[in-house]
Design a protein around this motif. Structure first.
Motif, PDB file in Angstrom:
ATOM      1  N   ASP A  45       0.842  -1.192   0.000  1.00 36.44           N
ATOM      2  CA  ASP A  45       0.000   0.000   0.000  1.00 36.44           C
ATOM      3  C   ASP A  45       0.880   1.245   0.000  1.00 36.44           C
ATOM      4  N   GLN A  46       0.278   2.369  -0.397  1.00 41.45           N
ATOM      5  CA  GLN A  46       0.969   3.653  -0.328  1.00 41.45           C
ATOM      6  C   GLN A  46       0.134   4.624   0.491  1.00 41.45           C
ATOM      7  N   ILE A  47       0.762   5.210   1.516  1.00 37.22           N
ATOM      8  CA  ILE A  47       0.138   6.257   2.314  1.00 37.22           C
ATOM      9  C   ILE A  47       0.767   7.577   1.899  1.00 37.22           C
ATOM     10  N   ASN A  48      -0.047   8.516   1.465  1.00 38.13           N
ATOM     11  CA  ASN A  48       0.422   9.820   1.000  1.00 38.13           C
ATOM     12  C   ASN A  48       0.210  10.850   2.107  1.00 38.13           C
ATOM     13  N   LEU A  49       1.317  11.449   2.557  1.00 37.68           N
ATOM     14  CA  LEU A  49       1.273  12.437   3.634  1.00 37.68           C
ATOM     15  C   LEU A  49       1.364  13.834   3.034  1.00 37.68           C
ATOM     16  N   LYS A  50       0.343  14.633   3.252  1.00 37.97           N
ATOM     17  CA  LYS A  50       0.244  15.931   2.581  1.00 37.97           C
ATOM     18  C   LYS A  50       1.261  16.934   3.118  1.00 37.97           C
ATOM     19  N   ALA A  51       1.831  17.700   2.193  1.00 31.52           N
ATOM     20  CA  ALA A  51       2.775  18.760   2.534  1.00 31.52           C
ATOM     21  C   ALA A  51       2.048  19.929   3.190  1.00 31.52           C
ATOM     22  N   GLY A  52       2.807  20.697   3.951  1.00 28.53           N
ATOM     23  CA  GLY A  52       2.288  21.950   4.491  1.00 28.53           C
ATOM     24  C   GLY A  52       2.183  21.987   5.986  1.00 28.53           C
ATOM     25  N   THR A  53       1.600  20.972   6.611  1.00 29.76           N
ATOM     26  CA  THR A  53       1.449  20.915   8.062  1.00 29.76           C
ATOM     27  C   THR A  53       2.019  19.592   8.551  1.00 29.76           C
ATOM     28  N   ALA A  54       2.833  19.643   9.600  1.00 27.36           N
ATOM     29  CA  ALA A  54       3.484  18.440  10.101  1.00 27.36           C
ATOM     30  C   ALA A  54       2.493  17.520  10.806  1.00 27.36           C
ATOM     31  N   ASP A  55       2.735  16.220  10.668  1.00 24.71           N
ATOM     32  CA  ASP A  55       2.074  15.229  11.509  1.00 24.71           C
ATOM     33  C   ASP A  55       2.894  15.161  12.794  1.00 24.71           C
ATOM     34  N   ILE A  56       2.404  15.789  13.853  1.00 29.73           N
ATOM     35  CA  ILE A  56       3.118  15.835  15.127  1.00 29.73           C
ATOM     36  C   ILE A  56       2.743  14.601  15.931  1.00 29.73           C
TER      37      ILE A  56
END
Length: 362
Positions: A45-56
């Motif tokens: 699978d591929q999980i796409n993490l959006k740019a702009g705001t960090a996953d804290i």
């Protein structure tokens, strides 16, 4: 080849309670929720993490629920509007949490920062895992614990780290950049272990930082640019009696370890070490040979001390300008042979256009 199933995480506007993760508009809010929710596909699978705001992170990032397998690889990749568009997603450890061991996981187009101050930023890069085009920085600890032999780190940037980029590197690294930062400086940029291979990497250091500490035998360092920037540290250190045995150190440029006790290479005392075609400049001591003499080497020849800098040193000394700053110059034998010594290819325009096209890379 059928595309992998795509899932989406948007820390700014996604929701772990109402999103289904199946599109940008219905994204989840956190990687951990995605990892805990996805039913693994047999092909991965591929999980796409959006740019702009960090996953804290609110806890250590764990892959145990997903449990990637060899033929079921998980990709975590940054994006801006659509998968694989080059956007850079960000994972922030909140100075408290780490990323658990990656096994059969690829991290691509990610910024990883501000990880735990009490343990490794990433526990380990396990077998069949990759870091590609990742920026790993601002970590008051070791960035990575261990990198295993069947793993790769390619086109990655390590900066502003207080200990090492990796405490035990047995994988393959290509076109990577290691530099001190405003807050933290490496003790040693990399601890190179058995089976570890470094090709076309740039070390850009200062202070008292070492570049490469060898912690075992059977490793290779090829076509690397190792710059001390006035450091009193060591460029390539085989401190123990067996740390370079059966290893290769060739076609590298080691310069600028000019502090009072700075050394280009230290304690090259092992049988079977191939030490050849390296250039040295502006080190307090270029090479500290073993007391038993040259018979300890498998091969040692065509190494040279240069009378002038092997680098253009043009413009700012930073990541963005690295290929111009460290472009090789026509001094000594730096430009002899099939390709220049060091990590950077001599460009026609004089701007250091690319990393070396090393023959090992095909």
């Amino acid at each position: 080849m059928t595309a992998l199933p795509q899932y989406y995480v948007d820390p700014a506007s996604g929701s772990d309670s109402t999103g289904d993760g199946l599109s940008d508009s219905s994204a989840w809010a956190s990687l951990q929720h995605a990892l805990d929710t996805i039913t693994p596909n047999s092909r991965g699978d591929q999980i796409n993490l959006k740019a702009g705001t960090a996953d804290i992170l609110s806890a250590n990032l764990s892959f145990s629920a997903y449990n990637p397998q060899i033929r079921q690889k998980l990709i975590v990749r940054g994006y801006t509007t659509s998968p694989n568009d080059g956007g850079i997603g960000t994972i922030d450890g909140n100075a408290t949490h780490q990323i658990s061991t990656l096994n059969t996981v690829a991290f691509i187009d990610l910024e990883i920062r501000n990880m735990s101050t009490t343990t490794d930023g990433i526990a380990s890069i396990g077998n069949y895992s990759q870091l590609i085009n990742c920026y790993i920085h601002t970590i008051n600890r070791d960035a990575i614990g261990t990198v295993f032999g069947r793993s790769q780190i390619i086109d990655c940037r390590f900066e502003n780290i207080s200990r090492t980029a990796c405490r035990g590197f047995a994988g393959f690294a290509r076109n990577c950049y290691f530099a001190n930062g405003d807050d933290y400086s490496f003790t040693s940029a990399l601890n190179l272990s058995a089976q570890g291979h470094l090709v076309n990497c740039i070390f850009n250091l200062s202070g008292s930082s070492n570049a490469i500490d060898c912690t075992n035998s059977g490793h290779a360092t090829l076509n690397c640019t190792i710059f001390g920037g006035g450091s009193s540290g060591i460029g390539y250190d085989c401190a123990d009696a067996t740390d370079g045995r059966g290893s290769i150190f060739a076609e590298n440029i080691v310069a600028g370890f000019s502090g009072t006790v700075g050394k280009g290479c230290n304690n090259l005392s092992d049988w079977g070490l191939m030490f050849r075609n390296n250039s040295f400049h502006d080190n307090a001591t270029d090479v500290v040979d073993p007391s038993q003499g040259d018979q300890a080497y498998g091969e040692k020849f065509n190494n040279e001390s240069l009378s002038s800098s092997p680098f253009a040193l043009s413009g700012a000394n930073n990541f963005a300008n690295r290929l111009a700053y460290f472009e090789p110059q026509d001094v000594g034998n730096v430009l002899s042979g099939d390709l220049p010594r060091g990590a950077v290819h001599k460009s026609v325009s004089g701007t250091g256009g690319s990393y070396n096209p090393h023959p090992l890379l095909g």
